[in-house]
Write an enzyme that holds these catalytic residues in place. Structure first.
Site, PDB file in Angstrom:
ATOM      1  N   GLU A   1      17.782   6.254  32.014  1.00 38.66           N
ATOM      2  CA  GLU A   1      17.615   7.160  30.873  1.00 38.66           C
ATOM      3  C   GLU A   1      16.740   8.338  31.292  1.00 38.66           C
ATOM      4  OE1 GLU A   1      16.198   4.998  27.496  1.00 38.66           O
ATOM      5  OE2 GLU A   1      18.022   3.768  27.396  1.00 38.66           O
ATOM      6  N   PRO A   2      16.699   9.377  30.466  1.00 37.67           N
ATOM      7  CA  PRO A   2      15.874  10.546  30.852  1.00 37.67           C
ATOM      8  C   PRO A   2      14.441  10.154  31.227  1.00 37.67           C
ATOM      9  CG  PRO A   2      17.210  11.081  28.933  1.00 37.67           C
ATOM     10  CD  PRO A   2      17.433   9.622  29.212  1.00 37.67           C
ATOM     11  N   ASN A   3      13.860   9.198  30.538  1.00 39.84           N
ATOM     12  CA  ASN A   3      12.470   8.817  30.823  1.00 39.84           C
ATOM     13  C   ASN A   3      12.332   7.401  31.354  1.00 39.84           C
ATOM     14  OD1 ASN A   3      11.148  11.293  30.038  1.00 39.84           O
ATOM     15  ND2 ASN A   3      11.849  10.802  27.962  1.00 39.84           N
TER      16      ASN A   3
ATOM     17  N   ILE B   1      24.527   9.466  35.106  1.00 36.91           N
ATOM     18  CA  ILE B   1      25.498   8.384  35.177  1.00 36.91           C
ATOM     19  C   ILE B   1      26.757   8.844  35.932  1.00 36.91           C
ATOM     20  CG2 ILE B   1      26.783   6.640  33.863  1.00 36.91           C
ATOM     21  CD1 ILE B   1      23.648   6.561  33.554  1.00 36.91           C
ATOM     22  N   THR B   2      26.964   8.260  37.114  1.00 33.56           N
ATOM     23  CA  THR B   2      28.149   8.589  37.908  1.00 33.56           C
ATOM     24  C   THR B   2      29.404   8.131  37.157  1.00 33.56           C
ATOM     25  OG1 THR B   2      26.862   8.255  39.908  1.00 33.56           O
ATOM     26  CG2 THR B   2      29.251   8.296  40.178  1.00 33.56           C
TER      27      THR B   2
ATOM     28  N   GLY C   1      22.978  22.946  65.824  1.00 36.57           N
ATOM     29  CA  GLY C   1      22.183  24.164  65.809  1.00 36.57           C
ATOM     30  C   GLY C   1      22.498  24.981  64.565  1.00 36.57           C
TER      31      GLY C   1
ATOM     32  N   GLU D   1      20.407   3.815  42.543  1.00 34.40           N
ATOM     33  CA  GLU D   1      20.521   2.353  42.647  1.00 34.40           C
ATOM     34  C   GLU D   1      19.232   1.742  43.219  1.00 34.40           C
ATOM     35  OE1 GLU D   1      24.106   0.476  43.241  1.00 34.40           O
ATOM     36  OE2 GLU D   1      25.335   2.249  42.914  1.00 34.40           O
TER      37      GLU D   1
END
Lengths: 384, 261
Positions: A127-129, A157-158, A339, A363
């Protein structure tokens, strides 16, 4: 002890190598550039039974073992990490969770579609938090007759934007901590359920990442996954599967980075000879090769334990922790071999470098893996 | 509809190198694949089967490891596979190979269609397909670019020729060699791959086929390879650089000096 593939594993590897060489690698840069979800390829994966590799035959899968499951993730990871992520979520986080904890009715309803790639799933825990501290989630599920009413937001969320079904974790008892969390199978299309795509990601640009918004979503009780209050345990068990394919995917991406670097080092001439003949470049190549081999062996060891039906949480954490850090080290070195050209999207190592970064974050961050491994080693939990 | 597809296991030529002294292919460590043209033939066969029903049988003549190529075709969707393999067939040229395969196909029973790739990427002769048709005394349509379908026991196909294409109809049975523009071969599926591993593959040896003595293997091969060699790679040309008008003058002068113009 036997380090050889079985004939079955060998055949799956050959089949996946051909699929990735023909259908993935040639297009991965374009998908990344256009931030395009590779629908055509994903559908082909479904038609060819790739999603169903390690799902039970009774539900449309091929019933292959955990090593075959890792091989699929590894080979997809070689071609496109976004695609590997789509596979991981669809199978490890959703289908395998339903296969392990679902009722017969739920398995019949979802698994054949997930195996055939005609139905897509996502996994809504974060969740956001609430990230590493998953039990601090704010999403709620309140009992109401024969349903639960879900409210809350899920973040990062994938597959959420394209998924037909979401495994959603929400609190059925706010005062019970982790034991107050329940898992639900939430179908897209239910009133109050919506998603919002997230853009501006550093990598995995071809995969869909979205926020899930639940505003009084009425979910029938028949869609509770497992039993009420067991959601946290299901989530942790699910992550055991998910982390396994993340680790395998990292091995594949790292191998691709090494393969590109070796080819380039033989073609690029400086000081009158190929840079591959310079000792410090050989050192980079050797370090990459050893690092990848260590990671691959950790993945296969965990897979071997899964095949034997042994509990492999620690070994999976070790593989995920090592491989996610390893692919970043390897991608860094691959860019170094290239490079200045490695800094440009003219060569695929630039994309591999960006795509590698997520692996130590999702995960379970590397730090969470360390804490789990530490707990196993010491018998003392550092979690609050 | 009984469809036979003749395939060949070949070295992956993108990885083959030539021994400059012996003039032979260095096959050690080179992966083997199904001849790419033959995969088009398998695909064409699978499409005809989807339309008309029946069975697709793949057949190859080769060493025991050629079974891997047959398994790939089973993984793509072929129903049966037959390996024609015997030390007695070693050294076969295109004549005796096509003779042996024709006899092997006859021994399998009735067939309606035989499909081959238009040629193999190692030998590049394009002779074995037509040879099989001749030995079996059936019609052949080579370089097929498009199969229109089968109706009333007749196949209609488009055949590529240098000046364009020909539309050909032929009663069954017929042998067709398939060109790349005919279709795109499908990839093996996961289930097909697993099924192919378990599939029992029939092996025919010299004793299982009704062959006339002296017509197969090295003895039955009229072709004699006297020598093979690698052509010298072309040396890089000469770059004429500098201002355009000066470079052009130099070019014209060179062409005149060399008596090219």
């Amino acid at each position: 002890m036997n380090f050889s593939y079985t004939p079955e594993q060998e055949a799956v590897k050959g089949m996946m190598e051909e699929f990735v060489a023909k259908e993935v690698t040639p297009y991965a840069a374009q998908w990344d550039k256009e931030e395009k979800f590779p629908w055509d390829t994903v559908r082909k994966m479904g038609e060819l039974g790739i999603f169903g590799t390690a799902l039970p035959e009774a539900y449309g899968g091929s019933g292959l073992d955990a090593i075959c499951h890792a091989i699929v993730a590894e080979e997809l990871g070689k071609g496109c990490s976004s695609l590997r992520g789509i596979y991981s979520v669809q199978i490890s986080l959703v289908a395998k969770t339903i296969a392990a904890f679902g009722t017969e009715e739920q398995k019949q309803k979802y698994l054949p579609g997930l195996a055939a790639g005609t139905l897509f799933g996502c996994f809504g825990l974060t969740e956001p938090n609430s990230g590493s501290d998953a039990a601090s989630m704010l999403s709620t599920a309140v009992e109401d007759g024969d349903s639960y009413i879900l409210n809350g937001n899920k973040m990062w969320i994938t597959n959420a934007g394209i998924a037909d079904v979401a495994v959603i974790y929400a609190k059925t008892d706010k005062n019970a901590g982790p034991k107050g969390i329940t898992a639900f199978l939430v179908d897209r299309g239910l009133p109050g359920f919506s998603t919002k795509d997230i853009h501006g990601k550093l990598g995995l640009k071809a995969s869909n990442t979205a926020e899930i918004i639940m505003d009084n979503v009425r979910v029938p009780k028949t869609n509770v996954l497992g039993s009420v209050g067991k959601g946290f345990a299901i989530a942790m068990s699910t992550l055991d599967n998910g982390r396994y394919t993340v680790a395998a995917g990292c091995v594949g991406s790292a191998q691709a980075a090494l393969d590109y670097a070796k080819k380039y080092a033989k073609e690029r001439n400086q000081f009158g000879k190929p840079i591959a003949a310079h000792q410090l470049v050989q050192q980079l190549i050797a370090d990459m090769a050893v690092d990848i081999e260590c990671g691959r062996l950790l993945v296969y060891k965990a897979g071997h334990m899964k095949n034997l039906g042994q509990k492999s949480t620690k070994e999976v954490c070790m593989a995920k922790y090592y491989c996610s850090e390893m692919v970043n080290r390897v991608a860094y070195k691959a860019v170094q071999v290239f490079g200045g050209y490695g800094f440009s999207d003219e060569y695929p190592v630039e994309r591999i470098f960006r795509d590698a970064r997520i692996n130590t974050l999702y995960e379970g961050t590397s730090q969470i893996q360390q804490l789990i491994i530490g707990n196993f080693e010491l018998g003392m939990s550092a979690f609050v | 509809m009984e469809i036979i597809v003749c395939i060949k296991q070949v070295p992956d030529t993108t990885e083959v190198k030539i021994d400059p002294e012996k003039g032979t292919l260095i096959r050690d460590g080179v992966p083997s694949i199904v001849n790419p043209f033959d995969e088009y033939a398998v695909e064409a066969a699978l499409r005809l089967k989807a339309e008309k029903g029946g069975k697709v049988t793949v057949i190859t003549m080769g060493p025991p490891q050629a079974v891997e190529a047959l398994r790939k075709c089973i993984a793509m969707g072929a129903d049966e596979a037959v390996l024609v393999s015997d030390r007695a067939f070693a050294g076969s040229d295109t004549w005796s190979t096509s003779y042996t395969l024709a006899k092997a196909i006859s021994s399998l029973g009735k067939f309606d269609l035989i499909l081959c790739g238009k040629q193999a990427i190692d030998g590049d002769t394009a002779q074995v397909g037509p040879g099989i048709a001749e030995h079996l005394k059936i019609s052949q349509i080579t370089y097929v670019q498009k199969v229109f379908g089968i109706q009333d026991n007749t196949v209609a196909a488009e055949r590529g020729v240098e000046s364009g294409y020909e539309l050909i109809e032929s009663p069954l049975p017929v042998l067709m060699t398939i060109d790349k523009s005919c279709c795109v071969p499908r990839l093996p599926s996961m289930m097909g791959t697993v099924k192919a591993l378990k599939k029992e593959i029939k092996t025919l040896t010299v004793n299982d086929i009704n062959l006339e003595p002296g017509l197969f293997g090295m003895e039955g091969s009229p072709t004699r390879v006297k020598r093979t060699f690698t052509p010298q790679p072309r040396k890089g040309g000469r770059m004429i650089t500098g201002e355009m008008h000066e470079a052009l003058d130099e070019l014209v002068k060179t062409l005149r000096d060399e008596k090219i113009v």
